[in-house]
Design a protein around this motif. Structure first.
Motif, PDB file in Angstrom:
ATOM      1  N   SER A  12     -37.941  45.235 -18.110  1.00 23.58           N
ATOM      2  CA  SER A  12     -36.936  45.456 -17.070  1.00 23.58           C
ATOM      3  C   SER A  12     -35.841  44.390 -17.098  1.00 23.58           C
ATOM      4  CB  SER A  12     -37.579  45.557 -15.692  1.00 23.58           C
ATOM      5  OG  SER A  12     -38.307  44.397 -15.424  1.00 23.58           O
ATOM      6  N   ILE A  13     -36.049  43.317 -17.849  1.00 23.39           N
ATOM      7  CA  ILE A  13     -34.963  42.340 -18.012  1.00 23.39           C
ATOM      8  C   ILE A  13     -34.120  42.678 -19.245  1.00 23.39           C
ATOM      9  CG2 ILE A  13     -34.445  39.930 -18.543  1.00 23.39           C
ATOM     10  CD1 ILE A  13     -36.969  39.261 -16.818  1.00 23.39           C
ATOM     11  N   LEU A  14     -34.793  42.926 -20.364  1.00 21.67           N
ATOM     12  CA  LEU A  14     -34.055  43.119 -21.615  1.00 21.67           C
ATOM     13  C   LEU A  14     -33.468  44.520 -21.763  1.00 21.67           C
ATOM     14  CD1 LEU A  14     -36.220  41.239 -24.240  1.00 21.67           C
ATOM     15  CD2 LEU A  14     -34.160  40.483 -23.068  1.00 21.67           C
ATOM     16  N   TRP A  15     -34.196  45.524 -21.307  1.00 17.80           N
ATOM     17  CA  TRP A  15     -33.811  46.896 -21.631  1.00 17.80           C
ATOM     18  C   TRP A  15     -32.562  47.377 -20.896  1.00 17.80           C
ATOM     19  CZ3 TRP A  15     -33.572  50.099 -25.208  1.00 17.80           C
ATOM     20  CH2 TRP A  15     -33.498  51.470 -25.007  1.00 17.80           C
ATOM     21  N   PRO A  16     -32.458  47.180 -19.565  1.00 17.61           N
ATOM     22  CA  PRO A  16     -31.210  47.617 -18.918  1.00 17.61           C
ATOM     23  C   PRO A  16     -30.008  46.896 -19.516  1.00 17.61           C
ATOM     24  CG  PRO A  16     -32.844  47.053 -17.274  1.00 17.61           C
ATOM     25  CD  PRO A  16     -33.372  46.591 -18.582  1.00 17.61           C
ATOM     26  N   GLY A  17     -30.218  45.611 -19.852  1.00 17.10           N
ATOM     27  CA  GLY A  17     -29.137  44.845 -20.457  1.00 17.10           C
ATOM     28  C   GLY A  17     -28.691  45.456 -21.771  1.00 17.10           C
ATOM     29  N   PHE A  18     -29.644  45.914 -22.551  1.00 14.41           N
ATOM     30  CA  PHE A  18     -29.345  46.522 -23.844  1.00 14.41           C
ATOM     31  C   PHE A  18     -28.482  47.771 -23.660  1.00 14.41           C
ATOM     32  CE2 PHE A  18     -30.289  49.334 -27.389  1.00 14.41           C
ATOM     33  CZ  PHE A  18     -30.230  48.479 -28.469  1.00 14.41           C
ATOM     34  N   LEU A  19     -28.881  48.624 -22.704  1.00 13.31           N
ATOM     35  CA  LEU A  19     -28.131  49.860 -22.462  1.00 13.31           C
ATOM     36  C   LEU A  19     -26.714  49.548 -22.002  1.00 13.31           C
ATOM     37  CD1 LEU A  19     -30.831  51.988 -20.582  1.00 13.31           C
ATOM     38  CD2 LEU A  19     -30.112  52.187 -22.949  1.00 13.31           C
ATOM     39  N   CYS A  71     -34.599  40.437 -10.902  1.00 13.79           N
ATOM     40  CA  CYS A  71     -36.059  40.339 -10.854  1.00 13.79           C
ATOM     41  C   CYS A  71     -36.496  39.129 -10.036  1.00 13.79           C
ATOM     42  CB  CYS A  71     -36.632  40.206 -12.266  1.00 13.79           C
ATOM     43  SG  CYS A  71     -36.729  41.770 -13.099  1.00 13.79           S
ATOM     44  N   TYR A  72     -35.765  38.032 -10.208  1.00 13.11           N
ATOM     45  CA  TYR A  72     -36.105  36.799  -9.495  1.00 13.11           C
ATOM     46  C   TYR A  72     -35.963  36.998  -7.983  1.00 13.11           C
ATOM     47  CZ  TYR A  72     -35.809  31.984  -7.913  1.00 13.11           C
ATOM     48  OH  TYR A  72     -36.001  30.821  -7.238  1.00 13.11           O
ATOM     49  N   PHE A  73     -34.837  37.618  -7.575  1.00 11.42           N
ATOM     50  CA  PHE A  73     -34.586  37.788  -6.145  1.00 11.42           C
ATOM     51  C   PHE A  73     -35.454  38.879  -5.533  1.00 11.42           C
ATOM     52  CE2 PHE A  73     -30.464  35.675  -7.103  1.00 11.42           C
ATOM     53  CZ  PHE A  73     -30.713  34.569  -6.328  1.00 11.42           C
ATOM     54  N   GLN A  74     -36.066  39.696  -6.385  1.00 15.26           N
ATOM     55  CA  GLN A  74     -36.934  40.742  -5.861  1.00 15.26           C
ATOM     56  C   GLN A  74     -38.264  40.197  -5.393  1.00 15.26           C
ATOM     57  OE1 GLN A  74     -37.497  43.817  -8.698  1.00 15.26           O
ATOM     58  NE2 GLN A  74     -36.287  45.271  -7.550  1.00 15.26           N
ATOM     59  N   GLN A  75     -38.580  38.991  -5.790  1.00 14.66           N
ATOM     60  CA  GLN A  75     -39.855  38.428  -5.374  1.00 14.66           C
ATOM     61  C   GLN A  75     -39.882  38.327  -3.859  1.00 14.66           C
ATOM     62  OE1 GLN A  75     -41.514  35.031  -7.726  1.00 14.66           O
ATOM     63  NE2 GLN A  75     -39.394  34.972  -8.368  1.00 14.66           N
ATOM     64  N   PRO A  76     -41.024  38.606  -3.257  1.00 10.52           N
ATOM     65  CA  PRO A  76     -41.104  38.457  -1.806  1.00 10.52           C
ATOM     66  C   PRO A  76     -40.796  37.010  -1.420  1.00 10.52           C
ATOM     67  CG  PRO A  76     -43.036  39.581  -2.675  1.00 10.52           C
ATOM     68  CD  PRO A  76     -42.258  39.091  -3.851  1.00 10.52           C
ATOM     69  N   CYS A  77     -40.101  36.851  -0.277  1.00 10.68           N
ATOM     70  CA  CYS A  77     -39.624  35.518   0.110  1.00 10.68           C
ATOM     71  C   CYS A  77     -40.760  34.527   0.265  1.00 10.68           C
ATOM     72  CB  CYS A  77     -38.833  35.596   1.400  1.00 10.68           C
ATOM     73  SG  CYS A  77     -37.360  36.573   1.178  1.00 10.68           S
ATOM     74  N   GLN A  78     -41.894  34.987   0.824  1.00 15.78           N
ATOM     75  CA  GLN A  78     -42.951  34.020   1.112  1.00 15.78           C
ATOM     76  C   GLN A  78     -43.510  33.399  -0.161  1.00 15.78           C
ATOM     77  OE1 GLN A  78     -43.000  37.229   1.744  1.00 15.78           O
ATOM     78  NE2 GLN A  78     -45.043  38.097   1.815  1.00 15.78           N
ATOM     79  N   VAL A  79     -43.406  34.120  -1.277  1.00 14.08           N
ATOM     80  CA  VAL A  79     -43.876  33.555  -2.535  1.00 14.08           C
ATOM     81  C   VAL A  79     -42.968  32.410  -2.951  1.00 14.08           C
ATOM     82  CG1 VAL A  79     -44.254  34.015  -4.972  1.00 14.08           C
ATOM     83  CG2 VAL A  79     -44.941  35.703  -3.270  1.00 14.08           C
TER      84      VAL A  79
END
Lengths: 87, 474
Positions: A12-19, A71-79
């Motif tokens: 999900s990091i590399l593939w959307p970038g590739f497209l 992806c980084y910002f999708q992490q739940p805040c409490q984590v």
């Protein structure tokens, strides 16, 4: 996040970038001729194929960076804050 | 909402039981060994594979009027497709073509589900041929599973090693063909065998080759499940009349093993003998009996294998079949529903538009840029002079002689202009032009003028471009 394994993270990091990089390369270099621009600004003397390739990987790097941040910002805040899991 | 509930809501949802296949794939990918299958749809899939791969590997070698018939010549910024030569200025056609491709995908998905995935997607096609090679070397599913369980002995090394060497070489040839669409392939081939490829060509042959090897050799169904955007949104194009592969639950359940001679009614069993062959042949490793799943690529391997079993049991075929949600429930089908009509109308209109636009395309371009060094110049005779830079692009494959003229103001006088200009095929001709005019004709300081250009041998090759003539006004 724990249910999503590394392989999906990487995809999900590399593939959307590739497209996106593919589309961005086509649009950008249809409008601008990299060899002409480079000649104008006194840039390095690289063949068109070279410029296209460099452009593609630059776009890929940039858009992968954006996916990485998403992806980084999708992490739940409490984590991020390191607080205890309520369960 | 309390804080705890809010936090719970933000967490990823717990897995649902229906997602267990996906969960197991997330957790740890279990290698899938699809069993070989024969039948109507398998034959269609092989036919599609042969045709599509034949096109992919064959088209770059076609010749057309002394050049490669299909060549996306990136270094020269020109696309050659048989008789046509497209320039960056023709981007509009490419955009239209991509829109038509997307719309066809919508149309065919609405009508017949994942036809694309099952028969035409490069991922399917290359996986299919890779699995064919695999079966030739390692045998079918049971032998492959056995081989993987063996310790690394000489047989395993030999089989695995030769398989990967063949797949790698095939992948590299795929990469070479890919680059051959962008660089003349005969010349590329000659240079490859004399180890004289340029650095970028070498790079892209290897990059594309390794991508093929990775996707078709290792990733396989994971590409469809994790990477394919279409797999995620195709359900939006499905409706109750879309052709999907479905297990006829009403007929099949309750499933159960039985002897061929057994009386199923007496045993209280449905038609499904629970042989699990449909699961064994599935390239994405799902159980079609659990209903429509997004991992299903619609390859119809389960249809073929189940029909075989039904034949052997002496039952009717079609326990797993191409059908629609309405068909399964015994409701009437609606082949001509609004969604289909809208997609079809748009598709027809856009295709007709593209064909018309290409047939009307004029392979000539004229750009005018006013010289920016000064607004205007007054000559010693009292005339006003403006300077323009004209760019004439002959996108045709023949040389043409063009006649240049201008309109918009009376008595414009061209200085330093050749009467006619000859532009070679594919040439970009830069022409500085000076125009002089008597200021009595100027009523405003800025006047619109139009440059015309026309081929002397072909009057349909004509273009216009507007610019401004600037002068003093008292």
């Amino acid at each position: 996040m724990s249910q999503i394994l590394k392989v999906q993270w990487i995809i999900s990091i590399l593939w959307p970038g590739f497209l996106v990089a593919g589309a961005a390369t086509i649009v950008t270099f249809t409008v601008f001729d990299p060899v002409e621009i480079s000649a104008c600004i006194g840039g390095p003397d690289i063949s068109r194929t070279g410029w296209y390739s460099v452009g593609f990987f630059l776009f890929w790097f940039m858009s992968a960076l954006s996916s990485l941040l998403t992806c980084y910002f999708q992490q739940p805040c409490q984590v991020v804050q390191g607080t205890q899991d309520p369960e | 909402m309390s804080d705890v509930t809010a936090q719970k809501k933000r967490r990823a949802p717990e897995p649902e039981p229906a997602d267990e296949v996906q969960q197991s794939l997330y957790a740890k990918r279990e290698k899938i060994y699809p069993r070989e299958v024969h039948g109507t749809f398998a034959a269609l899939r092989v036919l599609a594979m042969v045709v599509l791969l034949g096109l992919y590997y064959g088209v770059p070698w076609l010749r057309w009027e002394g050049r490669q018939a299909v060549l996306f010549d990136l270094p020269a910024r020109k696309f050659f497709i048989f008789d046509w030569v497209f320039w960056p200025q023709d981007f509009f056609y490419l955009a239209l073509l991509l829109m038509i491709a997307a719309l066809s995908l919508f149309f065919f998905t609405a009508v017949a589900g994942r036809l694309w995935c099952g028969y035409a997607c490069p991922q399917t096609v290359w996986t299919e041929i890779f699995m064919w090679v695999e079966r030739k070397i390692e045998g079918d599913r049971p032998q492959q599973m056995k081989l993987d369980k063996l310790p690394w002995n000489s047989e395993k090394v030999l089989k695995k090693g030769s398989k990967h060497v063949i797949l790698l070489l095939f992948s590299l040839y795929t990469g070479f063909t890919f680059v051959g669409y962008f660089t003349p392939i005969d010349e590329l081939g000659a240079r490859m065998f004399s180890f004289d490829l340029g650095p970028w060509e070498t790079f892209w042959v290897i990059f594309y080759g390794l991508a093929t090897y990775g996707n078709a050799g290792w990733m396989r169904e994971q590409v469809c499940i994790y990477m394919c955007p279409y797999a995620r949104f195709q359900s939006a194009m499905f409706d109750k009349d879309t052709l999907v592969i479905s297990y006829d639950e009403a007929r099949g359940e309750p499933r159960g093993k039985r002897k061929r001679t057994a009386d199923r009614q007496g045993l209280g069993l449905g038609d499904c003998i629970d042989c699990t062959l449909c699961v064994q042949v599935c390239p994405t490793g799902i159980d079609i009996r659990k209903g429509l799943q997004y991992q299903c690529i619609g390859c119809a391997a389960c249809v073929d294998v189940c029909d075989d079993v039904m034949d052997k049991m002496g039952y009717d075929r079609g326990l797993v079949r191409y059908t629609t949600e309405n068909g399964l429930k015994g409701r009437p089908a609606h082949p001509l529903r609004p969604r289909i009509l809208v997609y079809a109308t748009l598709l027809l209109a856009m295709t007709a538009g593209l064909i018309y636009a290409i047939s009307q395309r004029i392979p000539l371009e004229l750009d005018v840029i006013r010289d920016r060094t000064g607004l205007y110049r007054e000559t010693s005779e009292g005339l006003v002079e403006n300077v323009y830079n004209l760019k004439v692009i002959n996108m045709d494959e023949r040389e043409h002689v063009y006649r240049l003229s201008a309109s918009g103001l009376p008595e414009m006088e061209f200085i330093n202009r050749k009467g006619e200009l000859t532009v070679a095929a594919g040439e970009v001709y830069n022409l500085p032009v000076r125009i002089r005019i008597d200021p009595i004709h100027l009523t405003r300081s800025t006047n619109e003028i139009t440059f015309h250009i026309e081929a002397t041998d072909a009057p349909e090759l004509a273009r216009e471009a507007t610019s401004r003539f600037i002068g003093p006004v008292d």
